[in-house]
Write a protein that holds these residues in place. Structure first.
Motif, PDB file in Angstrom:
ATOM      1  N   TYR A   1      50.462  42.845  33.456  1.00  0.00           N
ATOM      2  CA  TYR A   1      49.008  42.804  33.633  1.00  0.00           C
ATOM      3  C   TYR A   1      48.364  42.188  32.400  1.00  0.00           C
ATOM      4  CZ  TYR A   1      49.569  45.538  37.834  1.00  0.00           C
ATOM      5  OH  TYR A   1      49.926  45.944  39.089  1.00  0.00           O
ATOM      6  N   PHE A   2      47.353  41.373  32.655  1.00  0.00           N
ATOM      7  CA  PHE A   2      46.658  40.624  31.601  1.00  0.00           C
ATOM      8  C   PHE A   2      45.177  40.954  31.722  1.00  0.00           C
ATOM      9  CE2 PHE A   2      46.088  35.946  29.923  1.00  0.00           C
ATOM     10  CZ  PHE A   2      45.251  36.414  28.916  1.00  0.00           C
ATOM     11  N   VAL A   3      44.617  41.626  30.730  1.00  0.00           N
ATOM     12  CA  VAL A   3      43.184  41.920  30.708  1.00  0.00           C
ATOM     13  C   VAL A   3      42.531  40.980  29.686  1.00  0.00           C
ATOM     14  CG1 VAL A   3      41.407  43.684  30.432  1.00  0.00           C
ATOM     15  CG2 VAL A   3      43.696  44.337  31.213  1.00  0.00           C
ATOM     16  N   PRO A   4      41.839  39.940  30.122  1.00  0.00           N
ATOM     17  CA  PRO A   4      41.288  38.938  29.187  1.00  0.00           C
ATOM     18  C   PRO A   4      39.943  39.351  28.599  1.00  0.00           C
ATOM     19  CG  PRO A   4      40.868  38.246  31.431  1.00  0.00           C
ATOM     20  CD  PRO A   4      41.629  39.545  31.529  1.00  0.00           C
ATOM     21  N   ALA A   5      39.930  40.502  27.954  1.00  0.00           N
ATOM     22  CA  ALA A   5      38.688  41.002  27.351  1.00  0.00           C
ATOM     23  C   ALA A   5      38.537  40.409  25.951  1.00  0.00           C
ATOM     24  CB  ALA A   5      38.725  42.527  27.300  1.00  0.00           C
ATOM     25  N   PHE A   6      38.444  39.092  25.876  1.00  0.00           N
ATOM     26  CA  PHE A   6      38.424  38.408  24.584  1.00  0.00           C
ATOM     27  C   PHE A   6      37.228  38.818  23.723  1.00  0.00           C
ATOM     28  CE2 PHE A   6      40.679  34.676  26.881  1.00  0.00           C
ATOM     29  CZ  PHE A   6      41.882  35.359  26.815  1.00  0.00           C
TER      30      PHE A   6
ATOM     31  N   LEU B   1      34.161  43.599  27.748  1.00  0.00           N
ATOM     32  CA  LEU B   1      34.150  43.593  29.205  1.00  0.00           C
ATOM     33  C   LEU B   1      32.712  43.625  29.711  1.00  0.00           C
ATOM     34  CD1 LEU B   1      36.974  46.214  29.855  1.00  0.00           C
ATOM     35  CD2 LEU B   1      37.111  43.766  30.405  1.00  0.00           C
ATOM     36  N   TYR B   2      32.432  42.813  30.733  1.00  0.00           N
ATOM     37  CA  TYR B   2      31.116  42.839  31.388  1.00  0.00           C
ATOM     38  C   TYR B   2      31.163  43.861  32.528  1.00  0.00           C
ATOM     39  CZ  TYR B   2      29.381  38.667  28.878  1.00  0.00           C
ATOM     40  OH  TYR B   2      28.944  37.774  27.927  1.00  0.00           O
ATOM     41  N   ALA B   3      30.491  43.579  33.619  1.00  0.00           N
ATOM     42  CA  ALA B   3      30.408  44.523  34.733  1.00  0.00           C
ATOM     43  C   ALA B   3      31.801  44.882  35.264  1.00  0.00           C
ATOM     44  CB  ALA B   3      29.562  43.900  35.861  1.00  0.00           C
ATOM     45  N   PRO B   4      31.998  46.131  35.656  1.00  0.00           N
ATOM     46  CA  PRO B   4      31.024  47.231  35.605  1.00  0.00           C
ATOM     47  C   PRO B   4      31.108  48.092  34.336  1.00  0.00           C
ATOM     48  CG  PRO B   4      32.928  47.916  36.868  1.00  0.00           C
ATOM     49  CD  PRO B   4      33.216  46.502  36.414  1.00  0.00           C
ATOM     50  N   TYR B   5      31.909  47.666  33.344  1.00  0.00           N
ATOM     51  CA  TYR B   5      32.145  48.511  32.169  1.00  0.00           C
ATOM     52  C   TYR B   5      31.099  48.329  31.069  1.00  0.00           C
ATOM     53  CZ  TYR B   5      36.722  49.076  34.324  1.00  0.00           C
ATOM     54  OH  TYR B   5      37.733  49.359  35.188  1.00  0.00           O
ATOM     55  N   TRP B   6      30.694  47.080  30.813  1.00  0.00           N
ATOM     56  CA  TRP B   6      29.770  46.769  29.726  1.00  0.00           C
ATOM     57  C   TRP B   6      30.264  47.390  28.420  1.00  0.00           C
ATOM     58  CZ3 TRP B   6      27.042  42.864  31.097  1.00  0.00           C
ATOM     59  CH2 TRP B   6      26.641  42.713  32.419  1.00  0.00           C
ATOM     60  N   ASP B   7      31.475  47.024  28.059  1.00  0.00           N
ATOM     61  CA  ASP B   7      32.137  47.611  26.896  1.00  0.00           C
ATOM     62  C   ASP B   7      32.459  46.537  25.859  1.00  0.00           C
ATOM     63  OD1 ASP B   7      33.635  48.946  25.033  1.00  0.00           O
ATOM     64  OD2 ASP B   7      35.133  49.699  26.446  1.00  0.00           O
ATOM     65  N   PRO B   8      31.668  46.463  24.779  1.00  0.00           N
ATOM     66  CA  PRO B   8      31.925  45.443  23.754  1.00  0.00           C
ATOM     67  C   PRO B   8      33.111  45.774  22.858  1.00  0.00           C
ATOM     68  CG  PRO B   8      30.092  46.830  23.095  1.00  0.00           C
ATOM     69  CD  PRO B   8      30.463  47.258  24.486  1.00  0.00           C
ATOM     70  N   THR B   9      33.658  46.986  22.986  1.00  0.00           N
ATOM     71  CA  THR B   9      34.778  47.375  22.119  1.00  0.00           C
ATOM     72  C   THR B   9      36.130  46.964  22.687  1.00  0.00           C
ATOM     73  OG1 THR B   9      35.224  49.573  23.109  1.00  0.00           O
ATOM     74  CG2 THR B   9      33.450  49.426  21.466  1.00  0.00           C
ATOM     75  N   ALA B  10      36.166  46.541  23.946  1.00  0.00           N
ATOM     76  CA  ALA B  10      37.440  46.158  24.577  1.00  0.00           C
ATOM     77  C   ALA B  10      37.927  44.825  24.016  1.00  0.00           C
ATOM     78  CB  ALA B  10      37.265  46.057  26.089  1.00  0.00           C
ATOM     79  N   ARG B  11      39.250  44.663  23.981  1.00  0.00           N
ATOM     80  CA  ARG B  11      39.850  43.396  23.558  1.00  0.00           C
ATOM     81  C   ARG B  11      41.026  43.057  24.478  1.00  0.00           C
ATOM     82  NH1 ARG B  11      35.758  42.936  21.690  1.00  0.00           N
ATOM     83  NH2 ARG B  11      35.109  42.384  19.571  1.00  0.00           N
ATOM     84  N   GLY B  12      41.421  41.792  24.438  1.00  0.00           N
ATOM     85  CA  GLY B  12      42.438  41.292  25.349  1.00  0.00           C
ATOM     86  C   GLY B  12      43.755  42.031  25.239  1.00  0.00           C
ATOM     87  N   LEU B  13      44.446  42.109  26.391  1.00  0.00           N
ATOM     88  CA  LEU B  13      45.689  42.868  26.451  1.00  0.00           C
ATOM     89  C   LEU B  13      46.633  42.247  27.481  1.00  0.00           C
ATOM     90  CD1 LEU B  13      47.238  45.649  25.855  1.00  0.00           C
ATOM     91  CD2 LEU B  13      46.085  46.482  27.902  1.00  0.00           C
TER      92      LEU B  13
END
Length: 296
Positions: free
Chosen positions: A144-149, A152-164
């Protein structure tokens, strides 16, 4: 009367702009080669794409796949205040008819993930190569690839997330990463759809699509599998934003029936079981949680 907002408390309604028609003659071009031509269509970017995709009925939705992804669902004349991380917006207004509203969800990294694979990881030479590379394997094999470079925008609105990228084994190849990248876009759109269904109470039956990534038919098949509903793509709607603005202007001038568009849509139907789809979504959401609260 006042409208309440989270950040400013209360704003008097008289301070807000009036909702005017998206389809009327506002004036004429004053100078240049188009002097005298009427200016008759006025729609925002994603609202124009919604109109261009003929999402005129409550419960119809479109997703534009560009650098990011932007999904809008028509809520009719109802103003639906989201409780699941979406935005409420005006969709369009035709002449003296009541305004039509929509729910909107945005994904920060859509087609941008393909550019990142091309330019940063350099696992493909050109963007179109990703389809063949991703098709060369039958699955991501639990990668799994989470491109939270940049969060994250909707629906999380989380600026602390990063890619994984998680689930890497000795067997993992660039093809698995390419496929996981395409699936990541699909999963993010799926989470927006789930929020829209929960907010509107009208489960989406089919998603209409446009934008650069829709040239990848393998990707559209993946999107249908992950959403569990048909996905439609009309060749003429690849640039639905321009189409929608033109349609609104043409309607105002009475020169085009906006209920009719040339050509037919290609439909991609789900091919995986409900159990398989639900398990993959569960694993995706687990990966998302693992990437959060990284940049603090």
């Amino acid at each position: 009367a006042v409208v309440s907002t989270q950040s400013t408390g209360s704003v008097p309604l008289r301070m807000l702009p009036k909702i005017c028609s998206s389809s009327e003659v506002y004036g004429h071009v004053a100078h240049g080669k188009m002097t005298g031509k009427p200016i008759a269509g006025n729609l925002g970017d994603q609202q124009a794409a919604l109109f261009g995709q003929q999402c005129y009925a409550k419960g119809q939705a479109k997703c534009t796949y560009g650098t990011g992804c932007f999904m809008l669902s028509n809520t009719g004349t109802d103003i639906v205040q989201s409780k699941h991380g979406l935005l409420t917006t005006v969709a369009y207004k035709l002449g003296d008819e009541p305004a039509v509203y929509a729910l909107e969800g945005a994904v920060a990294i859509g087609g941008e993930v393909v550019r990142w694979l091309r330019d940063n990881l350099q696992i493909i030479s050109k963007s179109s190569d990703i389809e063949g590379l991703a098709t060369s394997v039958d699955s991501t094999h639990d990668l799994y690839f989470v491109p939270a470079f940049s969060g994250l925008y909707a629906p999380y609105w989380d600026p602390t997330a990063r890619g994984l990228i998680i689930g890497i084994t000795a067997y993992t190849s660039r093809a698995h990463i390419a496929r996981a990248a395409l699936e990541a876009v699909c999963f993010q759109v799926c989470e927006i759809l789930q929020s829209m269904d929960a907010d509107s109470g009208v489960p989406l039956q089919c998603l209409r699509t446009d934008g650069g990534m829709t040239q990848n038919t393998m990707f559209l098949g993946l999107q249908a599998d992950i959403l569990g509903i048909p996905v439609e793509c009309r060749k003429e709607s690849a640039e639905a934003t321009a189409m929608g603005a033109g349609m609104a202007a043409a309607k105002a001038l009475g020169v085009w029936n906006v209920e009719v568009l040339p050509g037919g849509a290609v439909q991609f139907n789900p091919t995986v079981s409900v159990a398989e789809r639900e398990e993959k979504i569960k694993r995706w959401k687990d990966a998302v949680q693992r990437c959060r609260n990284w940049s603090v």
